[in-house]
Design a protein around this motif. Structure first.
Motif, PDB file in Angstrom:
ATOM      1  N   LEU A 137      56.277  43.099  49.297  1.00 35.01           N
ATOM      2  CA  LEU A 137      55.433  42.062  48.713  1.00 35.01           C
ATOM      3  C   LEU A 137      56.268  41.036  47.945  1.00 35.01           C
ATOM      4  O   LEU A 137      55.788  40.363  47.073  1.00 35.01           O
ATOM      5  CB  LEU A 137      54.411  42.701  47.759  1.00 35.01           C
ATOM      6  N   SER A 138      57.533  40.923  48.307  1.00 38.73           N
ATOM      7  CA  SER A 138      58.434  40.031  47.576  1.00 38.73           C
ATOM      8  C   SER A 138      58.072  38.562  47.764  1.00 38.73           C
ATOM      9  O   SER A 138      58.542  37.705  47.019  1.00 38.73           O
ATOM     10  CB  SER A 138      59.875  40.265  48.027  1.00 38.73           C
ATOM     11  N   GLN A 139      57.224  38.245  48.788  1.00 36.40           N
ATOM     12  CA  GLN A 139      56.860  36.858  49.014  1.00 36.40           C
ATOM     13  C   GLN A 139      55.882  36.340  47.961  1.00 36.40           C
ATOM     14  O   GLN A 139      55.647  35.141  47.847  1.00 36.40           O
ATOM     15  CB  GLN A 139      56.238  36.669  50.412  1.00 36.40           C
ATOM     16  N   LEU A 140      55.295  37.271  47.175  1.00 35.65           N
ATOM     17  CA  LEU A 140      54.357  36.853  46.139  1.00 35.65           C
ATOM     18  C   LEU A 140      55.112  36.347  44.925  1.00 35.65           C
ATOM     19  O   LEU A 140      56.285  36.667  44.722  1.00 35.65           O
ATOM     20  CB  LEU A 140      53.468  38.036  45.738  1.00 35.65           C
ATOM     21  N   PRO A 141      54.466  35.552  44.090  1.00 28.06           N
ATOM     22  CA  PRO A 141      55.135  35.014  42.898  1.00 28.06           C
ATOM     23  C   PRO A 141      55.686  36.119  42.015  1.00 28.06           C
ATOM     24  O   PRO A 141      55.118  37.209  41.941  1.00 28.06           O
ATOM     25  CB  PRO A 141      54.020  34.244  42.177  1.00 28.06           C
ATOM     26  N   GLU A 142      56.773  35.808  41.339  1.00 26.86           N
ATOM     27  CA  GLU A 142      57.384  36.796  40.451  1.00 26.86           C
ATOM     28  C   GLU A 142      56.420  37.140  39.321  1.00 26.86           C
ATOM     29  O   GLU A 142      55.743  36.285  38.771  1.00 26.86           O
ATOM     30  CB  GLU A 142      58.678  36.231  39.870  1.00 26.86           C
ATOM     31  N   GLY A 143      56.374  38.423  38.965  1.00 27.19           N
ATOM     32  CA  GLY A 143      55.492  38.842  37.883  1.00 27.19           C
ATOM     33  C   GLY A 143      54.064  39.056  38.320  1.00 27.19           C
ATOM     34  O   GLY A 143      53.155  39.055  37.493  1.00 27.19           O
ATOM     35  N   VAL A 144      53.838  39.224  39.630  1.00 25.37           N
ATOM     36  CA  VAL A 144      52.485  39.422  40.131  1.00 25.37           C
ATOM     37  C   VAL A 144      51.844  40.629  39.457  1.00 25.37           C
ATOM     38  O   VAL A 144      52.498  41.633  39.194  1.00 25.37           O
ATOM     39  CB  VAL A 144      52.504  39.637  41.659  1.00 25.37           C
ATOM     40  N   ALA A 145      50.561  40.518  39.124  1.00 25.67           N
ATOM     41  CA  ALA A 145      49.837  41.626  38.495  1.00 25.67           C
ATOM     42  C   ALA A 145      49.301  42.549  39.569  1.00 25.67           C
ATOM     43  O   ALA A 145      48.751  42.097  40.579  1.00 25.67           O
ATOM     44  CB  ALA A 145      48.692  41.092  37.645  1.00 25.67           C
ATOM     45  N   LEU A 146      49.495  43.819  39.366  1.00 26.28           N
ATOM     46  CA  LEU A 146      49.053  44.812  40.327  1.00 26.28           C
ATOM     47  C   LEU A 146      47.845  45.543  39.760  1.00 26.28           C
ATOM     48  O   LEU A 146      47.913  46.156  38.706  1.00 26.28           O
ATOM     49  CB  LEU A 146      50.184  45.804  40.604  1.00 26.28           C
ATOM     50  N   VAL A 147      46.721  45.460  40.464  1.00 25.40           N
ATOM     51  CA  VAL A 147      45.512  46.196  40.080  1.00 25.40           C
ATOM     52  C   VAL A 147      45.522  47.490  40.874  1.00 25.40           C
ATOM     53  O   VAL A 147      45.541  47.474  42.106  1.00 25.40           O
ATOM     54  CB  VAL A 147      44.237  45.385  40.387  1.00 25.40           C
ATOM     55  N   GLN A 148      45.516  48.619  40.172  1.00 23.55           N
ATOM     56  CA  GLN A 148      45.687  49.888  40.852  1.00 23.55           C
ATOM     57  C   GLN A 148      44.793  50.947  40.220  1.00 23.55           C
ATOM     58  O   GLN A 148      44.033  50.680  39.292  1.00 23.55           O
ATOM     59  CB  GLN A 148      47.149  50.316  40.792  1.00 23.55           C
ATOM     60  N   GLY A 149      44.890  52.164  40.735  1.00 26.76           N
ATOM     61  CA  GLY A 149      44.096  53.255  40.179  1.00 26.76           C
ATOM     62  C   GLY A 149      42.613  52.962  40.200  1.00 26.76           C
ATOM     63  O   GLY A 149      41.890  53.308  39.264  1.00 26.76           O
ATOM     64  N   ILE A 150      42.135  52.339  41.261  1.00 25.50           N
ATOM     65  CA  ILE A 150      40.749  51.882  41.301  1.00 25.50           C
ATOM     66  C   ILE A 150      39.792  53.038  41.584  1.00 25.50           C
ATOM     67  O   ILE A 150      40.002  53.835  42.493  1.00 25.50           O
ATOM     68  CB  ILE A 150      40.572  50.791  42.374  1.00 25.50           C
ATOM     69  N   TYR A 151      38.755  53.106  40.766  1.00 26.26           N
ATOM     70  CA  TYR A 151      37.668  54.063  40.983  1.00 26.26           C
ATOM     71  C   TYR A 151      36.353  53.295  41.052  1.00 26.26           C
ATOM     72  O   TYR A 151      36.143  52.338  40.293  1.00 26.26           O
ATOM     73  CB  TYR A 151      37.590  55.078  39.835  1.00 26.26           C
ATOM     74  N   CYS A 152      35.485  53.714  41.972  1.00 22.77           N
ATOM     75  CA  CYS A 152      34.154  53.120  42.054  1.00 22.77           C
ATOM     76  C   CYS A 152      33.151  54.228  42.344  1.00 22.77           C
ATOM     77  O   CYS A 152      33.355  55.050  43.250  1.00 22.77           O
ATOM     78  CB  CYS A 152      34.085  52.056  43.142  1.00 22.77           C
ATOM     79  N   HIS A 153      32.116  54.294  41.558  1.00 27.63           N
ATOM     80  CA  HIS A 153      31.058  55.281  41.762  1.00 27.63           C
ATOM     81  C   HIS A 153      30.338  54.942  43.073  1.00 27.63           C
ATOM     82  O   HIS A 153      30.094  53.764  43.375  1.00 27.63           O
ATOM     83  CB  HIS A 153      30.070  55.220  40.590  1.00 27.63           C
ATOM     84  N   PRO A 154      29.996  55.935  43.890  1.00 27.85           N
ATOM     85  CA  PRO A 154      29.314  55.665  45.173  1.00 27.85           C
ATOM     86  C   PRO A 154      28.065  54.800  45.037  1.00 27.85           C
ATOM     87  O   PRO A 154      27.763  54.005  45.929  1.00 27.85           O
ATOM     88  CB  PRO A 154      28.957  57.066  45.682  1.00 27.85           C
ATOM     89  N   ALA A 155      27.374  54.929  43.908  1.00 28.39           N
ATOM     90  CA  ALA A 155      26.161  54.143  43.708  1.00 28.39           C
ATOM     91  C   ALA A 155      26.469  52.664  43.508  1.00 28.39           C
ATOM     92  O   ALA A 155      25.546  51.827  43.552  1.00 28.39           O
ATOM     93  CB  ALA A 155      25.391  54.677  42.504  1.00 28.39           C
ATOM     94  N   ALA A 156      27.745  52.315  43.308  1.00 31.54           N
ATOM     95  CA  ALA A 156      28.117  50.930  43.045  1.00 31.54           C
ATOM     96  C   ALA A 156      28.996  50.340  44.145  1.00 31.54           C
ATOM     97  O   ALA A 156      29.596  49.287  43.956  1.00 31.54           O
ATOM     98  CB  ALA A 156      28.844  50.839  41.705  1.00 31.54           C
ATOM     99  N   TYR A 157      29.074  50.999  45.309  1.00 29.27           N
ATOM    100  CA  TYR A 157      29.903  50.484  46.402  1.00 29.27           C
ATOM    101  C   TYR A 157      29.503  49.065  46.791  1.00 29.27           C
ATOM    102  O   TYR A 157      30.353  48.238  47.134  1.00 29.27           O
ATOM    103  CB  TYR A 157      29.789  51.385  47.637  1.00 29.27           C
ATOM    104  N   ASP A 158      28.213  48.778  46.741  1.00 25.03           N
ATOM    105  CA  ASP A 158      27.752  47.449  47.156  1.00 25.03           C
ATOM    106  C   ASP A 158      28.177  46.354  46.174  1.00 25.03           C
ATOM    107  O   ASP A 158      28.082  45.167  46.479  1.00 25.03           O
ATOM    108  CB  ASP A 158      26.230  47.430  47.321  1.00 25.03           C
ATOM    109  N   ARG A 159      28.663  46.761  44.996  1.00 24.08           N
ATOM    110  CA  ARG A 159      29.108  45.768  44.005  1.00 24.08           C
ATOM    111  C   ARG A 159      30.602  45.915  43.706  1.00 24.08           C
ATOM    112  O   ARG A 159      31.098  45.396  42.706  1.00 24.08           O
ATOM    113  CB  ARG A 159      28.290  45.925  42.714  1.00 24.08           C
ATOM    114  N   LEU A 160      31.318  46.615  44.592  1.00 22.74           N
ATOM    115  CA  LEU A 160      32.743  46.840  44.370  1.00 22.74           C
ATOM    116  C   LEU A 160      33.511  45.530  44.263  1.00 22.74           C
ATOM    117  O   LEU A 160      34.312  45.340  43.337  1.00 22.74           O
ATOM    118  CB  LEU A 160      33.328  47.692  45.500  1.00 22.74           C
ATOM    119  N   LEU A 161      33.283  44.602  45.192  1.00 18.30           N
ATOM    120  CA  LEU A 161      34.031  43.337  45.167  1.00 18.30           C
ATOM    121  C   LEU A 161      33.685  42.511  43.937  1.00 18.30           C
ATOM    122  O   LEU A 161      34.549  41.834  43.371  1.00 18.30           O
ATOM    123  CB  LEU A 161      33.753  42.546  46.440  1.00 18.30           C
TER     124      LEU A 161
END
Length: 564
Positions: free
Chosen positions: A499-523
């Motif tokens: 992923l080196s093509q991305l700007p330096e210092g890019v923020a990484l969103v990780q460790g994502i959890y979503c309750h099954p009841a909220a899958y439709d609102r994940l995005l």
């Protein structure tokens, strides 16, 4: 002098103290009698091994707060209007169980249970052994199916009767525990406050802003911070031990407030810019301060600043200034306690087993723990490790029960880390969802739904992420965690997927959890996270790393393609 042999005389033996057992409402009635309470105070002052946990203020407060969960049991010995012995106990039971005490099974414990670090009887030295044997006889007669546990007995309590009396020797199991102490009069104590490590960490904290160590003496101030303290305490306890004491027992907060009003608590905080970094709520009395009630430090500054360690040493300085004799660090074998201790003594756990099975179990437990100590291992750590393995196994079996084995194997086999880039100009950024940053209360709402990760693992991972500098964005509704994501600078993991093509210092969103009841609102949730994370320094772009196969499907169904 001549004695009339026709007149017989007799010497009357001293009248023995009358030992009486009271239960339930009879105990509460006795606690309203000022004359009895005054005699309690006198006995407590004269008993050389008594602690603040046997004071009438502590015991009566605990009995009142937990009256619906525990049945109070009080055994007293009185002679010529003098209180010569007192043992305050309790047993957990429902209202229906209180109708048939002879059929009740369980453990009779010292008043205070885990809220009382020390549990013992009160008596004068000449009557200590006789009274406790009479008291135990009374309890065993009224509760024949219950076992009796006193944890912990102070060092000076008389215990010779356990080995000399055949009846109690067969029933009793006694085990010693090493207790670390910070003695205010110890000549080495000043060296602790001059340690380079302490000074360095203290100077680091001062650079964060306005650093303030403070003792809380006003009930209004204590009440205003207590909820935040309990959340931090439950988060740390949940991550380390899978315990949620304040959530599971709301009475615990009520107890602390009541004890504070009785002037039995010693409360101190360490703040920077008015944010609480560490706090100790300890029970205080008879010249001692006992660690126990609440001992927390924020996870956000833990690794580099060690606010908990700094707070302990600043508290030691404060206690010395106040004229306290000893800061009792309490048994447990924790490494940080050993670092702070100037000396040690031994306290004891006493079990009176009316069940042969329970007796054998406790003797086996004692033998195992003694062997672990000889091998240089901490029994509590070994026990915790076993508990965790059993807990995780139970969690996995629960998953298998609820889902088909094939489905779980399919889920595990497809779990592969994928990366997605979210366009910060996307219309998704108009997400109406409200997310919270670094909200521990939200994380405590986690349920093992739609994830193989147990609650214990989730909180443990969360604490580690905080400690290494990551930030959490969470979304809860009606006391349920629906979404959670972590933001930090892109790490080596991101570099490995080119992923080196991305700007330096890019923020990484990780460790994502979503309750099954909220899958439709994940995005919408992820967009809300992106929107909030824009305020993070050095975050010109957002990359999402996702391992959960179900979440990957939801994301890709929206047209967002994987970068890996």
């Amino acid at each position: 002098m001549q004695i009339d042999k026709g007149f017989k005389t007799s010497v009357l033996a001293p009248k023995a103290a009358e030992v009486e057992i009271l239960v339930g409402d009879d105990v509460f009635k006795l606690l309203t009698e000022e004359r009895f309470l005054s005699k309690w105070d006198v006995l407590s002052a004269n008993c050389t091994w008594g602690t603040v946990f046997q004071s009438r203020e502590f015991v009566s407060t605990w009995y009142r707060v937990y009256q619906h969960a525990y049945l109070p049991i009080l055994i007293k010995a009185e002679k010529e209007d003098k209180l010569e012995g007192l043992l305050t106990m309790a047993v957990a039971c429902s209202d229906s169980q209180r109708q048939n005490l002879d059929k009740l099974k369980g453990r009779i414990v010292g008043a205070g249970q885990f809220d009382a670090e020390y549990q013992t009887w009160l008596a004068e030295a000449t009557n200590g052994e006789k009274f406790i044997k009479d008291a135990l006889e009374k309890i065993s007669s009224l509760f024949p199916l219950c076992n009796i546990v006193l944890r912990y007995l102070p060092p000076d309590v008389p215990l010779d009767w356990i080995s000399t009396d055949n009846r109690w020797r067969k029933k009793a199991v006694i085990q010693a525990y090493r207790r670390p102490l910070m003695e205010m009069g110890h000549p080495d104590l000043p060296k602790f406050f001059r340690k380079t490590e302490f000074r360095n960490k203290l100077n680091r904290l001062k650079k964060l802003g306005d650093l303030k160590f403070e003792r809380i003496t006003h009930i209004g101030v204590f009440s205003s911070i207590l909820q935040g303290l309990t959340i931090q305490y439950d988060f740390r306890q949940g991550a380390m031990f899978n315990k949620n004491q304040f959530r599971d027992s709301p009475e615990k907060s009520e107890l602390l407030l009541a004890l504070f009003e009785q002037n039995l608590l010693h409360v101190t905080t360490l703040k920077v810019n008015e944010e609480i970094l560490a706090c100790i709520v300890a029970v205080s009395g008879r010249g001692w301060v006992h660690l126990g009630g609440i001992n927390i430090h924020t996870p956000f500054y833990a690794n580099y600043y060690s606010p908990g360690f700094v707070h302990f040493l600043m508290l030691g300085q404060q206690l010395a200034h106040e004229g306290i004799d000893v800061f009792d660090l309490t048994p447990g074998g924790d490494s940080y306690k050993e670092r702070l201790a100037t000396g040690h003594d031994y306290v004891y756990e006493l079990v009176i087993a009316n069940s042969q099975v329970f007796n054998l179990k406790r003797k086996l437990r004692k033998t195992i723990q003694e062997q672990l100590i000889k091998a240089g291992k901490r029994p509590m750590s070994v026990e915790l490790s076993l508990k965790k393995k059993l807990y995780l196994l139970k969690g996995r079996l629960k998953d298998i029960k609820q889902h088909k084995v094939s489905a779980i194997l399919d889920l595990v086999s497809k779990e592969k880390l994928k990366f997605y880039r979210l366009d910060l100009t996307s219309s998704l950024l108009e997400s109406p969802l409200q997310v919270h940053k670094d909200n521990l209360s939200d994380l405590l709402n986690y349920e093992q739904r739609g994830s193989l990760q147990t609650r214990w693992e989730f909180l443990e991972e969360a604490m580690h992420r905080f400690e290494v500098g990551e930030h959490c964005y969470s979304w809860s509704e009606q006391g349920q965690l629906l979404g959670c994501a972590w933001v930090g600078a892109a790490d080596q993991e991101a570099q490995r997927v080119h992923l080196s093509q991305l700007p330096e210092g890019v923020a990484l969103v990780q460790g994502i959890y979503c309750h099954p009841a909220a899958y439709d609102r994940l995005l919408s949730f992820l967009a809300a996270v992106v929107k909030e994370a824009l305020g993070e320094p050095n975050a010109p772009a957002i990359v999402i790393s996702v391992k959960d196969a179900a979440l990957c499907k939801v994301i890709e169904a929206s047209g967002i393609k994987s970068l890996s």
